[in-house]
Design a protein around this motif. Structure first.
Motif, short mmCIF file in Angstrom:
data_model
loop_
_atom_site.label_atom_id
_atom_site.label_comp_id
_atom_site.label_asym_id
_atom_site.label_seq_id
_atom_site.Cartn_x
_atom_site.Cartn_y
_atom_site.Cartn_z
N PRO A 1 114.53 28.31 -18.62
CA PRO A 1 115.36 29.24 -17.88
C PRO A 1 115.91 30.37 -18.75
CG PRO A 1 115.88 27.01 -17.21
CD PRO A 1 114.96 26.91 -18.40
N THR A 2 116.17 30.10 -20.02
CA THR A 2 116.67 31.15 -20.90
C THR A 2 115.63 32.26 -21.07
OG1 THR A 2 118.03 29.55 -22.09
CG2 THR A 2 117.64 31.66 -23.17
N ASP A 3 114.36 31.89 -21.25
CA ASP A 3 113.31 32.90 -21.33
C ASP A 3 113.18 33.66 -20.02
OD1 ASP A 3 112.52 32.80 -23.97
OD2 ASP A 3 110.44 32.26 -23.52
N LEU A 4 113.25 32.95 -18.90
CA LEU A 4 113.17 33.62 -17.61
C LEU A 4 114.38 34.53 -17.39
CD1 LEU A 4 111.73 30.89 -15.20
CD2 LEU A 4 110.64 33.03 -15.91
N ALA A 5 115.52 34.15 -17.94
CA ALA A 5 116.70 35.01 -17.87
C ALA A 5 116.46 36.30 -18.65
CB ALA A 5 117.93 34.28 -18.39
N ARG A 6 115.80 36.19 -19.80
CA ARG A 6 115.45 37.38 -20.58
C ARG A 6 114.53 38.30 -19.76
NH1 ARG A 6 114.83 33.41 -25.07
NH2 ARG A 6 116.53 33.77 -26.54
N PHE A 7 113.58 37.68 -19.09
CA PHE A 7 112.65 38.43 -18.24
C PHE A 7 113.41 39.13 -17.11
CE2 PHE A 7 110.07 38.24 -14.29
CZ PHE A 7 109.13 39.21 -14.61
N ALA A 8 114.26 38.38 -16.40
CA ALA A 8 115.03 38.96 -15.30
C ALA A 8 115.91 40.10 -15.79
CB ALA A 8 115.88 37.88 -14.63
N VAL B 1 113.80 43.23 -16.22
CA VAL B 1 113.45 43.80 -14.91
C VAL B 1 114.64 44.57 -14.35
CG1 VAL B 1 112.92 43.22 -12.50
CG2 VAL B 1 111.67 42.09 -14.36
N MET B 2 115.83 43.97 -14.44
CA MET B 2 117.03 44.64 -13.93
C MET B 2 117.32 45.92 -14.71
SD MET B 2 119.59 41.49 -12.90
CE MET B 2 119.73 40.82 -14.56
N LEU B 3 117.20 45.86 -16.03
CA LEU B 3 117.42 47.05 -16.85
C LEU B 3 116.40 48.14 -16.55
CD1 LEU B 3 118.31 45.43 -20.29
CD2 LEU B 3 119.84 46.79 -18.85
N ALA B 4 115.14 47.74 -16.30
CA ALA B 4 114.11 48.73 -15.96
C ALA B 4 114.46 49.46 -14.67
CB ALA B 4 112.75 48.04 -15.84
N ALA B 5 115.01 48.72 -13.73
CA ALA B 5 115.34 49.31 -12.43
C ALA B 5 116.47 50.34 -12.53
CB ALA B 5 115.72 48.22 -11.44
N VAL B 6 117.25 50.26 -13.60
CA VAL B 6 118.31 51.25 -13.80
C VAL B 6 117.99 52.19 -14.96
CG1 VAL B 6 120.12 49.82 -12.78
CG2 VAL B 6 119.67 49.65 -15.24
N GLY B 7 116.71 52.20 -15.37
CA GLY B 7 116.25 53.14 -16.38
C GLY B 7 116.65 52.83 -17.79
N ARG B 8 116.83 51.54 -18.11
CA ARG B 8 117.32 51.18 -19.44
C ARG B 8 116.40 50.19 -20.16
NH1 ARG B 8 123.12 48.93 -18.24
NH2 ARG B 8 122.91 48.33 -20.43
N SER B 9 115.13 50.10 -19.77
CA SER B 9 114.20 49.19 -20.43
C SER B 9 112.83 49.83 -20.53
CB SER B 9 114.09 47.87 -19.67
OG SER B 9 113.06 47.05 -20.22
N ALA B 10 112.14 49.54 -21.65
CA ALA B 10 110.77 50.03 -21.83
C ALA B 10 109.76 49.12 -21.15
CB ALA B 10 110.45 50.13 -23.32
N LEU B 11 110.23 48.04 -20.53
CA LEU B 11 109.29 47.12 -19.87
C LEU B 11 108.52 47.86 -18.79
CD1 LEU B 11 108.32 44.15 -19.57
CD2 LEU B 11 110.09 43.89 -17.82
N LEU C 1 116.52 34.64 -9.38
CA LEU C 1 117.17 35.58 -8.46
C LEU C 1 117.97 36.57 -9.28
CD1 LEU C 1 118.88 34.94 -5.10
CD2 LEU C 1 120.18 36.11 -6.87
N GLY C 2 117.83 37.87 -8.98
CA GLY C 2 118.56 38.87 -9.74
C GLY C 2 118.93 40.07 -8.91
#
Length: 391
Positions: A271-278, A281-291, A348-349
């Motif tokens: 779950p910790t790795d999946l939390a990193r993934f989530a 994704v959330m940061l990308a949606a607000v323009g703050r991730s290179a993912l 869920l995020g």
């Protein structure tokens, strides 16, 4: 709020007491779930559903707030679940695969709306009147609208290692039926494991590497996921502290992971790795991730087709590779997963607030307990699950 730090070491945080109880259960939960308004301990509900082990991670304001394990990796083993315990993730696997696809689309390697047969090499989508009307595309595969039926199970001869082409064509040593198009692509929504096997074949044909290698470079590394693999023979899994699956009655069981078809349900992680993934994704949606670019993340989290929330863990619409819940203009993303014979998970995020919850459980009954526990955790953070379902 504590943030994920560069070394990947999370703070030891105590779970909020409210998260250990179930005060606000949704009325659409199974008949044997707690009545709305009743209180029970997590241990009591784990016992009720014959779930030996649970692992949870929560992200607040785009940083890991807490991660903790409960119970045992195997019934009566005395080996405790910890945040480092790896679990089978079932269909949650599809979500990171979709992100890998979208990263390749952004670089021009793939096209969401091109006929996949233009790039498939090892196997081709069978031609028919249905595909003559509309092509099978990546967009349609990611949204389960490619016309591939939902009743699509992989099976194989004992001791064999069928390739993806064997699975897709239904030839020995695979023993499942061949994948076929049964509806005009783009016309209907049918949740499809086989559709993601097609996605895996396309990725491997185009990139020229196994799925695990593709995900390692496109998702795991950018997200800082150090305890994740799509390979059941990878040392991360074979040498890890991992959770044993359990049947409906709580009896331990052997894993039933397919040796090669893995995009639809082969992710092994924490779950910790999946939390990193989530988080990414959330940061990308607000323009703050290179993912992903903000535009591509928004495209992923845009509703493509309406769904019945009672069928899809509160989701009321389908995005690219993930389900969506809540308001159309500010949705939560959600993806549940179940792995035969007995493991379940859910992610869920909410991108605009940076809140996410991830759960993994090692039993058949986990698919019901995770609904109860998610409702409780959301309530502890002031989120009414009924609002998600209403949209």
């Amino acid at each position: 709020m504590p943030q994920l730090n560069p070394r990947g070491r999370e703070p030891e945080e105590q779970i909020p007491q409210a998260a250990l109880h179930l005060p606000n259960l949704d009325p659409r939960l199974p008949a044997d779930s707690l009545e709305r308004g009743k209180i029970a301990s997590l241990a009591e509900r784990m016992n009720h559903y014959h779930v030996p082990g649970v692992s949870v991670a929560v992200v607040e304001h785009y940083g890991l707030a807490w991660a903790r394990g409960f119970g045992d990796t195997e019934r009566d083993s005395g080996v405790s679940v910890t945040p480092a315990t790896m679990f089978e993730s079932g269909s949650v696997s599809k979500f990171p695969v979709a992100v890998a696809v979208l990263r390749l689309v952004e670089r021009g390697v793939l096209d969401l709306d091109r006929d996949v047969n233009d790039n498939l090499v090892s196997w081709k989508v069978p031609k028919s009147e249905l595909t003559a009307a509309e092509p099978v595309t990546l967009r349609r595969l990611l949204t389960h609208t490619a016309g591939i039926p939902s009743a699509d199970q992989t099976s194989w001869a004992p001791g064999s290692t069928p390739t993806l082409a064997h699975v897709l064509s239904g030839t020995h040593p695979a023993t499942n039926k061949a994948v076929e198009i049964r509806a005009v692509p783009g016309s209907e929504h049918h949740y499809s494991n086989a559709g993601y096997i097609v996605v895996q074949q396309l990725l491997e044909d185009v990139v020229g590497r196994p799925l695990d290698d593709v995900l390692r470079s496109e998702v795991f590394k950018p997200c800082g996921m150090t305890s994740s693999t799509y390979s059941p023979t990878h040392p991360l899994w074979t040498r890890s502290l991992r959770a044993t699956p359990h049947l409906k009655d709580g009896a331990p069981a052997e894993s039933d992971l397919h040796p090669s078809a893995l995009a639809q349900g082969g992710l092994l992680t924490t779950p910790t790795d999946l939390a990193r993934f989530a988080r990414e994704v959330m940061l990308a949606a607000v323009g703050r991730s290179a993912l992903l670019s903000r535009a591509m993340a928004k495209e992923m989290l845009t509703p493509h087709i309406a769904l019945d929330p009672a069928q899809y863990h509160w989701a009321n619409s389908q995005g690219l590779g993930v389900f969506l819940a809540g308001p159309r203009d500010d949705p939560y993303f959600v993806h549940p997963g179940f792995a035969s014979p007995g493991a379940s998970a859910v992610v869920l995020g909410h991108s605009s607030t940076g809140f996410a919850v991830v759960m993994q459980l090692n039993a058949w009954g986990g698919q019901f307990l995770e609904l109860e526990l998610a409702a409780s955790i959301l309530a502890a953070y002031g989120i009414d699950i009924r609002e998600l379902m209403a949209g």
